[in-house]
Design an enzyme around this catalytic site. Sequence first.
Site, PDB file in Angstrom:
ATOM      1  N   ARG A 170       0.840  -1.219   0.000  1.00 20.73           N
ATOM      2  CA  ARG A 170       0.000   0.000   0.000  1.00 20.73           C
ATOM      3  C   ARG A 170       0.872   1.266   0.000  1.00 20.73           C
ATOM      4  NH1 ARG A 170      -2.978  -3.538  -0.601  1.00 20.73           N
ATOM      5  NH2 ARG A 170      -5.110  -3.799   0.142  1.00 20.73           N
ATOM      6  N   SER A 244     -10.377  -0.174   3.854  1.00 18.53           N
ATOM      7  CA  SER A 244      -9.570  -0.429   5.050  1.00 18.53           C
ATOM      8  C   SER A 244      -9.058   0.892   5.608  1.00 18.53           C
ATOM      9  CB  SER A 244      -8.369  -1.298   4.718  1.00 18.53           C
ATOM     10  OG  SER A 244      -8.772  -2.551   4.256  1.00 18.53           O
ATOM     11  N   GLU A 339      -4.263   3.631   6.794  1.00 21.49           N
ATOM     12  CA  GLU A 339      -4.128   3.414   5.363  1.00 21.49           C
ATOM     13  C   GLU A 339      -4.750   4.585   4.615  1.00 21.49           C
ATOM     14  OE1 GLU A 339      -5.324   2.106   1.856  1.00 21.49           O
ATOM     15  OE2 GLU A 339      -6.019   0.234   2.766  1.00 21.49           O
TER      16      GLU A 339
HETATM   17  N1  EPU Z   1     -10.321 -11.211  10.443  1.00 19.65           N
HETATM   18  C1  EPU Z   1     -10.740 -11.251  11.759  1.00 19.65           C
HETATM   19  N2  EPU Z   1     -11.966 -10.734  12.040  1.00 19.65           N
HETATM   20  C2  EPU Z   1     -12.782 -10.201  11.076  1.00 19.65           C
HETATM   21  C3  EPU Z   1     -12.349 -10.170   9.741  1.00 19.65           C
HETATM   22  C4  EPU Z   1     -11.096 -10.683   9.432  1.00 19.65           C
HETATM   23  O1  EPU Z   1     -10.063 -11.718  12.637  1.00 19.65           O
HETATM   24  O2  EPU Z   1     -13.877  -9.759  11.432  1.00 19.65           O
HETATM   25  C5  EPU Z   1      -8.975 -11.754  10.138  1.00 19.65           C
HETATM   26  C6  EPU Z   1      -9.055 -13.169   9.621  1.00 19.65           C
HETATM   27  O3  EPU Z   1      -8.012 -13.899  10.233  1.00 19.65           O
HETATM   28  C7  EPU Z   1      -8.777 -13.026   8.151  1.00 19.65           C
HETATM   29  C8  EPU Z   1      -7.849 -11.853   8.152  1.00 19.65           C
HETATM   30  O4  EPU Z   1      -8.355 -10.981   9.174  1.00 19.65           O
HETATM   31  O5  EPU Z   1      -8.183 -14.165   7.634  1.00 19.65           O
HETATM   32  C9  EPU Z   1      -7.770 -11.111   6.859  1.00 19.65           C
HETATM   33  O6  EPU Z   1      -9.034 -10.605   6.501  1.00 19.65           O
HETATM   34  P1  EPU Z   1      -9.419 -10.366   4.976  1.00 19.65           P
HETATM   35  O7  EPU Z   1      -9.017 -11.512   4.159  1.00 19.65           O
HETATM   36  O8  EPU Z   1     -10.829  -9.927   4.921  1.00 19.65           O
HETATM   37  O9  EPU Z   1      -8.503  -9.188   4.486  1.00 19.65           O
HETATM   38  P2  EPU Z   1      -7.735  -8.012   5.238  1.00 19.65           P
HETATM   39  O10 EPU Z   1      -6.317  -8.385   5.439  1.00 19.65           O
HETATM   40  O11 EPU Z   1      -8.499  -7.600   6.432  1.00 19.65           O
HETATM   41  C10 EPU Z   1      -6.863  -6.931   3.024  1.00 19.65           C
HETATM   42  C11 EPU Z   1      -6.891  -5.565   2.393  1.00 19.65           C
HETATM   43  C12 EPU Z   1      -8.228  -5.294   1.717  1.00 19.65           C
HETATM   44  C13 EPU Z   1      -8.468  -6.388   0.693  1.00 19.65           C
HETATM   45  C14 EPU Z   1      -8.480  -7.743   1.412  1.00 19.65           C
HETATM   46  C15 EPU Z   1      -8.695  -8.909   0.483  1.00 19.65           C
HETATM   47  C16 EPU Z   1      -5.385  -4.176   3.690  1.00 19.65           C
HETATM   48  C17 EPU Z   1      -5.252  -3.080   4.693  1.00 19.65           C
HETATM   49  N3  EPU Z   1      -6.623  -4.544   3.388  1.00 19.65           N
HETATM   50  O12 EPU Z   1      -7.793  -6.885   4.095  1.00 19.65           O
HETATM   51  O13 EPU Z   1      -8.113  -4.063   1.027  1.00 19.65           O
HETATM   52  O14 EPU Z   1      -9.700  -6.199   0.019  1.00 19.65           O
HETATM   53  O15 EPU Z   1      -7.201  -7.922   2.076  1.00 19.65           O
HETATM   54  O16 EPU Z   1      -7.537  -9.180  -0.231  1.00 19.65           O
HETATM   55  O17 EPU Z   1      -4.373  -4.661   3.181  1.00 19.65           O
HETATM   56  C18 EPU Z   1      -8.420  -1.716   1.229  1.00 19.65           C
HETATM   57  O18 EPU Z   1      -7.192  -1.613   1.097  1.00 19.65           O
HETATM   58  O19 EPU Z   1      -9.169  -0.689   1.349  1.00 19.65           O
HETATM   59  C19 EPU Z   1      -9.013  -3.038   1.270  1.00 19.65           C
HETATM   60  C20 EPU Z   1     -10.325  -3.232   1.500  1.00 19.65           C
END
Ligand code: EPU
Length: 343
Positions: A170, A244, A339
């Site tokens: 990012r 995010s 972010e």
């Molecule tokens: N999780 C929890 N609780 C929750 C939701 C998620 O514990 O309520 C944990 C789970 O372990 C899950 C992990 O968080 O496996 C990761 O969650 P998720 O796969 O939904 O993705 P993220 O890491 O939270 C990132 C990006 C998103 C992108 C998703 C999907 C960042 C800051 N965010 O989120 O990007 O869509 O992966 O690839 O890197 C954005 O940048 O605006 C954005 C939405």
Amino acid sequence: MIRYLRNTSLLPYNTFGVEAMASHLFFLQSPGELKEMLDFPGFSQMSDDMCNLLVLGQGSNILFTDDYHGVVVRNEIGGINVTYEDETSVMIEAGSGVVWNDLVEFTVNRGWWGIENLALIPGTAGAAPVQNIGAYGVEAADVITRVNAFHLEKGKWMALDNRECGFGYRDSIFKRELRNKTIIYSVVFRLSKKAQPMLEYSGIREELERMGISDPSGADISAAVASVRRSKLPDPEILGNAGSFFKNPVVSETIYRELSGKYPQLRAHRQGDQYKIPAAWLIEKAGCKGYREGMMGCYEKQPLILVNYGGATGKQILGFSEKIQESVYSLFGIVLEREVNVF
Ligand code: EPU
């Protein structure tokens, strides 16, 4: 002629849906209009010699905490052109104001591979390199070959290749050394004509199975991604948000081992000799998931996202985000970085 508004509300131009006034707002629709803007009577004073100039795409990664006393540029430079094509690959140049998802649809409809996993990310093509947008195992940096921009201080056009963009998680040179110094007018992507599905990220394969698809096209993958995103992420048209709000923190192996010893259910991604920890998990453990205060809250399905239920101010949302940072810090000793860009 370039469209220009004075003392105008930025409410329609930020997906958080917060109120803020811009002293000057220009709508840029072509690189030619950039010159018109720079030659606009009094432009140098308006922008305080370019020190107060902010370029907005869709306004989907920004939080205004105050009025903007300077020049805001709403980038609406359009156009998608094929600049090179052979049997296996294609290069396309997209105007920086092209809506990102329109670009994804344009490519998957032609059977070109590379950005199908990035379906439905809010924002514009020009914001893709700034943020190095990413989702479901793919990042913009994987496919960007060139960024064409205008350097405001030097008054020169410039072209940066992939390496010169200094991409990180990012992150890019446009958020660091070139922050607010350039206006990106187009981005060149290299895409593949050969199928290269990236389905490792959890949820996508399962969604394709649910759709009854075993040999997915790029269009199928983007449809699956869109469906997963719709189920987890709030639609800014309905509920103000900027995706995010925090980055996933990257920590040392020592800290990761300490944490996973204490919380065996923690899942992290290895990044070289460091570990990327899900901020959503930290926020949930800190008890903030679904927490609401007045007209703002931490989204119940994805706690990385802060939402404006209507009428919250930018300052209130920022204060709310700081409480979440404090809760996470006091429990884990980890600093959550933002972010979203705050102004
Ligand atoms: N999780 C929890 N609780 C929750 C939701 C998620 O514990 O309520 C944990 C789970 O372990 C899950 C992990 O968080 O496996 C990761 O969650 P998720 O796969 O939904 O993705 P993220 O890491 O939270 C990132 C990006 C998103 C992108 C998703 C999907 C960042 C800051 N965010 O989120 O990007 O869509 O992966 O690839 O890197 C954005 O940048 O605006 C954005 C939405």
